[in-house]
Every structure is written in structure tokens, then in C-alpha cells.
Design a protein around this motif. Structure first.
Motif, PDB file in Angstrom:
ATOM      1  N   SER A 153       0.851  -1.174   0.000  1.00  0.00           N
ATOM      2  CA  SER A 153       0.000   0.000   0.000  1.00  0.00           C
ATOM      3  C   SER A 153       0.892   1.231   0.000  1.00  0.00           C
ATOM      4  O   SER A 153       2.078   1.162   0.325  1.00  0.00           O
ATOM      5  CB  SER A 153      -0.919   0.011   1.228  1.00  0.00           C
ATOM      6  OG  SER A 153      -0.155   0.070   2.416  1.00  0.00           O
ATOM      7  N   PRO A 190       5.652 -12.618   0.598  1.00  0.00           N
ATOM      8  CA  PRO A 190       4.508 -12.287  -0.249  1.00  0.00           C
ATOM      9  C   PRO A 190       4.897 -12.052  -1.704  1.00  0.00           C
ATOM     10  O   PRO A 190       6.022 -11.647  -2.015  1.00  0.00           O
ATOM     11  CB  PRO A 190       3.958 -11.007   0.379  1.00  0.00           C
ATOM     12  CG  PRO A 190       4.506 -10.959   1.752  1.00  0.00           C
ATOM     13  CD  PRO A 190       5.833 -11.630   1.683  1.00  0.00           C
ATOM     14  N   HIS A 207      -6.175 -16.098  -5.407  1.00  0.00           N
ATOM     15  CA  HIS A 207      -6.474 -17.054  -4.337  1.00  0.00           C
ATOM     16  C   HIS A 207      -5.320 -18.023  -4.053  1.00  0.00           C
ATOM     17  O   HIS A 207      -5.431 -18.879  -3.170  1.00  0.00           O
ATOM     18  CB  HIS A 207      -7.744 -17.841  -4.677  1.00  0.00           C
ATOM     19  CG  HIS A 207      -9.003 -17.057  -4.459  1.00  0.00           C
ATOM     20  ND1 HIS A 207      -9.512 -16.185  -5.398  1.00  0.00           N
ATOM     21  CD2 HIS A 207      -9.841 -16.987  -3.383  1.00  0.00           C
ATOM     22  CE1 HIS A 207     -10.618 -15.633  -4.919  1.00  0.00           C
ATOM     23  NE2 HIS A 207     -10.840 -16.098  -3.713  1.00  0.00           N
ATOM     24  N   ARG A 227      -0.345 -11.337  -2.524  1.00  0.00           N
ATOM     25  CA  ARG A 227      -0.820 -10.266  -1.655  1.00  0.00           C
ATOM     26  C   ARG A 227      -1.167  -8.982  -2.407  1.00  0.00           C
ATOM     27  O   ARG A 227      -1.723  -8.060  -1.815  1.00  0.00           O
ATOM     28  CB  ARG A 227       0.240  -9.935  -0.589  1.00  0.00           C
ATOM     29  CG  ARG A 227       0.456 -11.053   0.422  1.00  0.00           C
ATOM     30  CD  ARG A 227      -0.783 -11.275   1.269  1.00  0.00           C
ATOM     31  NE  ARG A 227      -0.588 -12.342   2.247  1.00  0.00           N
ATOM     32  CZ  ARG A 227      -0.866 -13.619   2.030  1.00  0.00           C
ATOM     33  NH1 ARG A 227      -1.365 -13.995   0.843  1.00  0.00           N
ATOM     34  NH2 ARG A 227      -0.674 -14.516   2.967  1.00  0.00           N
ATOM     35  N   SER A 228      -0.822  -8.886  -3.687  1.00  0.00           N
ATOM     36  CA  SER A 228      -1.151  -7.670  -4.427  1.00  0.00           C
ATOM     37  C   SER A 228      -1.139  -7.964  -5.919  1.00  0.00           C
ATOM     38  O   SER A 228      -0.465  -8.905  -6.373  1.00  0.00           O
ATOM     39  CB  SER A 228      -0.144  -6.551  -4.116  1.00  0.00           C
ATOM     40  OG  SER A 228      -0.545  -5.323  -4.697  1.00  0.00           O
ATOM     41  N   PRO A 270      -9.640 -11.872  -2.838  1.00  0.00           N
ATOM     42  CA  PRO A 270      -9.738 -11.973  -1.372  1.00  0.00           C
ATOM     43  C   PRO A 270      -9.427 -10.623  -0.731  1.00  0.00           C
ATOM     44  O   PRO A 270      -8.720  -9.789  -1.317  1.00  0.00           O
ATOM     45  CB  PRO A 270      -8.674 -13.012  -1.017  1.00  0.00           C
ATOM     46  CG  PRO A 270      -8.350 -13.713  -2.292  1.00  0.00           C
ATOM     47  CD  PRO A 270      -8.591 -12.745  -3.389  1.00  0.00           C
ATOM     48  N   SER A 271      -9.919 -10.413   0.460  1.00  0.00           N
ATOM     49  CA  SER A 271      -9.755  -9.108   1.114  1.00  0.00           C
ATOM     50  C   SER A 271      -8.296  -8.781   1.411  1.00  0.00           C
ATOM     51  O   SER A 271      -7.940  -7.601   1.557  1.00  0.00           O
ATOM     52  CB  SER A 271     -10.567  -9.071   2.413  1.00  0.00           C
ATOM     53  OG  SER A 271     -10.141 -10.094   3.301  1.00  0.00           O
ATOM     54  N   HIS A 272      -7.422  -9.799   1.513  1.00  0.00           N
ATOM     55  CA  HIS A 272      -6.022  -9.542   1.854  1.00  0.00           C
ATOM     56  C   HIS A 272      -5.170  -9.194   0.636  1.00  0.00           C
ATOM     57  O   HIS A 272      -3.977  -8.918   0.784  1.00  0.00           O
ATOM     58  CB  HIS A 272      -5.416 -10.744   2.576  1.00  0.00           C
ATOM     59  CG  HIS A 272      -5.366 -11.982   1.731  1.00  0.00           C
ATOM     60  ND1 HIS A 272      -6.382 -12.909   1.720  1.00  0.00           N
ATOM     61  CD2 HIS A 272      -4.431 -12.453   0.867  1.00  0.00           C
ATOM     62  CE1 HIS A 272      -6.073 -13.895   0.898  1.00  0.00           C
ATOM     63  NE2 HIS A 272      -4.891 -13.648   0.365  1.00  0.00           N
ATOM     64  N   VAL A 273      -5.747  -9.213  -0.558  1.00  0.00           N
ATOM     65  CA  VAL A 273      -5.003  -8.897  -1.778  1.00  0.00           C
ATOM     66  C   VAL A 273      -5.311  -7.465  -2.193  1.00  0.00           C
ATOM     67  O   VAL A 273      -6.463  -7.110  -2.439  1.00  0.00           O
ATOM     68  CB  VAL A 273      -5.356  -9.869  -2.920  1.00  0.00           C
ATOM     69  CG1 VAL A 273      -4.650  -9.463  -4.219  1.00  0.00           C
ATOM     70  CG2 VAL A 273      -4.967 -11.298  -2.541  1.00  0.00           C
ATOM     71  N   THR A 274      -4.276  -6.622  -2.263  1.00  0.00           N
ATOM     72  CA  THR A 274      -4.465  -5.228  -2.636  1.00  0.00           C
ATOM     73  C   THR A 274      -4.355  -5.057  -4.143  1.00  0.00           C
ATOM     74  O   THR A 274      -3.823  -5.908  -4.857  1.00  0.00           O
ATOM     75  CB  THR A 274      -3.430  -4.313  -1.958  1.00  0.00           C
ATOM     76  OG1 THR A 274      -2.128  -4.575  -2.508  1.00  0.00           O
ATOM     77  CG2 THR A 274      -3.396  -4.522  -0.460  1.00  0.00           C
ATOM     78  N   GLU A 333      -5.010   0.648  -3.486  1.00  0.00           N
ATOM     79  CA  GLU A 333      -4.272   0.884  -2.239  1.00  0.00           C
ATOM     80  C   GLU A 333      -2.828   1.304  -2.487  1.00  0.00           C
ATOM     81  O   GLU A 333      -2.207   1.914  -1.611  1.00  0.00           O
ATOM     82  CB  GLU A 333      -4.252  -0.377  -1.372  1.00  0.00           C
ATOM     83  CG  GLU A 333      -5.594  -0.766  -0.802  1.00  0.00           C
ATOM     84  CD  GLU A 333      -6.326  -1.776  -1.660  1.00  0.00           C
ATOM     85  OE1 GLU A 333      -7.255  -2.412  -1.163  1.00  0.00           O
ATOM     86  OE2 GLU A 333      -5.970  -1.919  -2.854  1.00  0.00           O
TER      87      GLU A 333
END
Length: 298
Positions: free
Chosen positions: A3, A127, A151, A156-157, A182-186, A204
Motif C-alpha cells: 500500500s 509475499p 487465491h 498479496r497484491s 480476497p480481502s487480503h489482496v491489494t 491501495e
């Protein structure tokens, strides 16, 4: 580290090798400016032109001189086995994350790209950022593939190649992608001319070329967007239209940003591996004027 502003510096070099002293200066400038992350061996870092040993050396230098700033290292290569070896080197160097583009000479299928990311993600202990850059890889992700890859473990991004030009279309685009991840991937925007629009639309991160050379300029845009000041982020970006125009005219940012680094005395000329060359002649003169008018040379 996925981010805010992720700054991507050059890897200055000539036919005799990497200019390590110049590279260290670039890394230390970014750390001093307070960027949120540093991305080495991306397209601006000319990763595809370096040997494995050179890439491992760049990774170690970046981590050593970045201070507390996390470093993401590019691991793209033609063969999956080489990607895995580069991933091991990056982790051994202390990288906080890795960046992977689906590099190929033969055009890849979606299944082949998915298997590449599956192999890499399962081999990692750090990551991974997915690098969608059709301008250089000639592979275009579709929404379904974004969702499948996102997934996988350790992803992670996703570094997307710009956004639609209008704020409304950009927001709709980001919201559609967000629904697949998924919510954890920006989501991180690239293509610097689109950065303010992408950040304002909900990305982000900004994976930035100019951030690697002009970090304070890029940070001002990023921080305005993060604070919810969309007008200021847009204003600061629109002020840089002469630079964005040069990027478009030259078919990308690499030759322009390399010439800018040379003009500022941060790297020696030449700073690109042949056959690549930085701007010269009238284009270089125009760049010098633009840098002065925008006060990017100060």
C-alpha cells in the motif's frame, strides 16, 4: 508493503556491468524520502537484461541500503525453473516480497500463466505481487485469471496496468476487480499518468516509475489521495502532463526516466544496457526543459 508508494528505481549499467555506487545512491535517496516500499528489478530496473548473478547482487544491495523500507524484488524470467531460482535468491537477500510478471517469448495461455504463479507462490515464504504488464509481456490478464491467481498462497497484491481515464469508469473497474479478490489482496496502479485516478478510485498502492527518481513528487500525489483529497491528487498529477506526454511519445517511461537521471547527474551516461538507449538529441533537450519547468531538477 503493498500500500502507499512503491518506488521503482533504475538499475544503472553499461556494457561493463552495474554501476553499484549509482544504484546505492538511488536506493538511499528513496529511503531518505520516506517511500513506503522500494521495488527493484522491475521493468524500470531492466531485470530481463541481467544475469542471475547480477540480479542477486542488485537484490542484496537494495536490501542492505534501504534501511527500514521494505524491498520487493522482481523475479520474472522465461522459464519457471529460473523464476524459482530467482525467488530463492531474492529471499536469501532478505527481500520483503517479490514481483512476478509472466515473461515469455512464445505467447502464453491463461492456464500456463496460472501454473507459473502456482509454482512460484507455493515455493515462497514471502509475499508475491502479480505484475500485469501487457506492454512488455504481451500477455493480458482477464478478470477470471485475476481471481484464480489471487487465491493462490502468498499472493498479496496485483499490479494493474492503469485504469480507465474517467473517475467514474475507474471506480467501477476497481470495484469489479475488488469483487474477484480476497480481502487480503491489494490492487496497485501502474502507468504513472493513471496513478492519481487509480488511487482516487480505490487502489491501495501506486507502483511508480517516477517515484524511483522523484520520490517526493510521487509521495505528494500518494499522500493527497490517501487523505481523501482527490482534487489535490488530481491537480498534482495534471501538473505533470508534459512528463506524461513524453512517456507516451517515447513508447514508455524507461528511456525518459533514464535520461532524466543522467541529466540530474545521479547516474552516468550511458545507464542502459545495449541496444537500449536513453533519450538524446532534441528529445533530450525537451526533457531538460520539462524538468526545469516542473522543478523536478531541483
Amino acid at each position: 508493503m503493498f500500500s502507499g508508494l512503491s518506488a521503482f528505481p533504475l538499475t544503472p549499467m553499461d556494457e561493463n556491468g552495474i554501476d553499484e555506487a549509482a544504484f546505492i545512491r538511488l536506493i538511499e535517496r528513496l529511503a531518505e524520502a520516506g517511500v513506503d516500499a522500494i521495488g527493484v528489478l522491475g521493468s524500470t530496473g531492466c531485470y530481463a537484461y541481467l544475469t542471475r548473478a547480477e540480479r542477486a547482487r542488485v537484490a542484496r544491495l537494495a536490501v542492505r541500503h534501504a534501511g527500514d523500507v521494505p524491498v520487493m524484488v522482481g523475479i520474472g524470467a522465461l522459464r519457471t525453473g529460473d523464476v524459482l531460482a530467482l525467488a530463492a535468491d531474492a529471499q536469501d537477500a532478505g527481500a520483503s516480497g517479490v514481483l512476478l510478471a509472466p515473461v515469455s517469448y512464445q505467447k502464453l495461455t491463461s492456464d500456463e500463466v496460472f501454473e507459473l504463479y502456482a509454482s512460484a507462490s507455493h515455493a515462497l515464504s514471502v509475499p508475491l505481487c502479480v505484475y500485469d504488464n501487457p506492454g512488455t509481456t504481451h500477455f493480458t490478464f482477464d478478470d477470471e485469471l485475476y481471481g484464480r491467481v489471487a487465491h493462490l498462497p502468498n499472493v498479496r497484491s496485483i499490479k494493474i496496468p492503469g485504469v480507465p481515464a474517467t473517475p467514474e469508469a475507474a471506480k467501477a473497474h476497481i470495484e469489479r476487480l475488488r469483487g474477484l479478490l480476497p480481502s487480503h489482496v491489494t490492487l496497485g496502479v501502474s502507468g504513472d499518468a493513471f496513478a492519481a485516478t487509480g488511487l482516487n478510485a480505490g487502489c491501495e498502492a501506486w507502483y511508480s516509475v517516477i517515484g524511483g527518481l522523484f520520490p517526493r513528487t510521487a509521495l505528494a500525489i500518494t499522500r493527497a489521495a490517501q487523505a481523501g483529497d482527490r482534487h489535490e491528487a488530481t491537480r498534482l498529477s495534471e501538473r505533470l502532463q508534459p512528463l506524461w506526454s513524453l512517456f507516451r511519445q517515447q513508447g514508455g517511461s524507461l528511456r525518459v526516466i533514464t535520461a532524466a537521471a543522467e541529466l540530474q547527474g545521479l547516474v552516468k551516461h550511458p545507464a542502459l544496457p545495449l541496444p537500449l538507449k536513453a533519450l538524446d538529441g532534441a528529445s533530450r533537450q525537451r526533457l531538460a526543459v520539462v524538468l526545469d519547468e516542473l522543478e523536478l531538477s531541483r
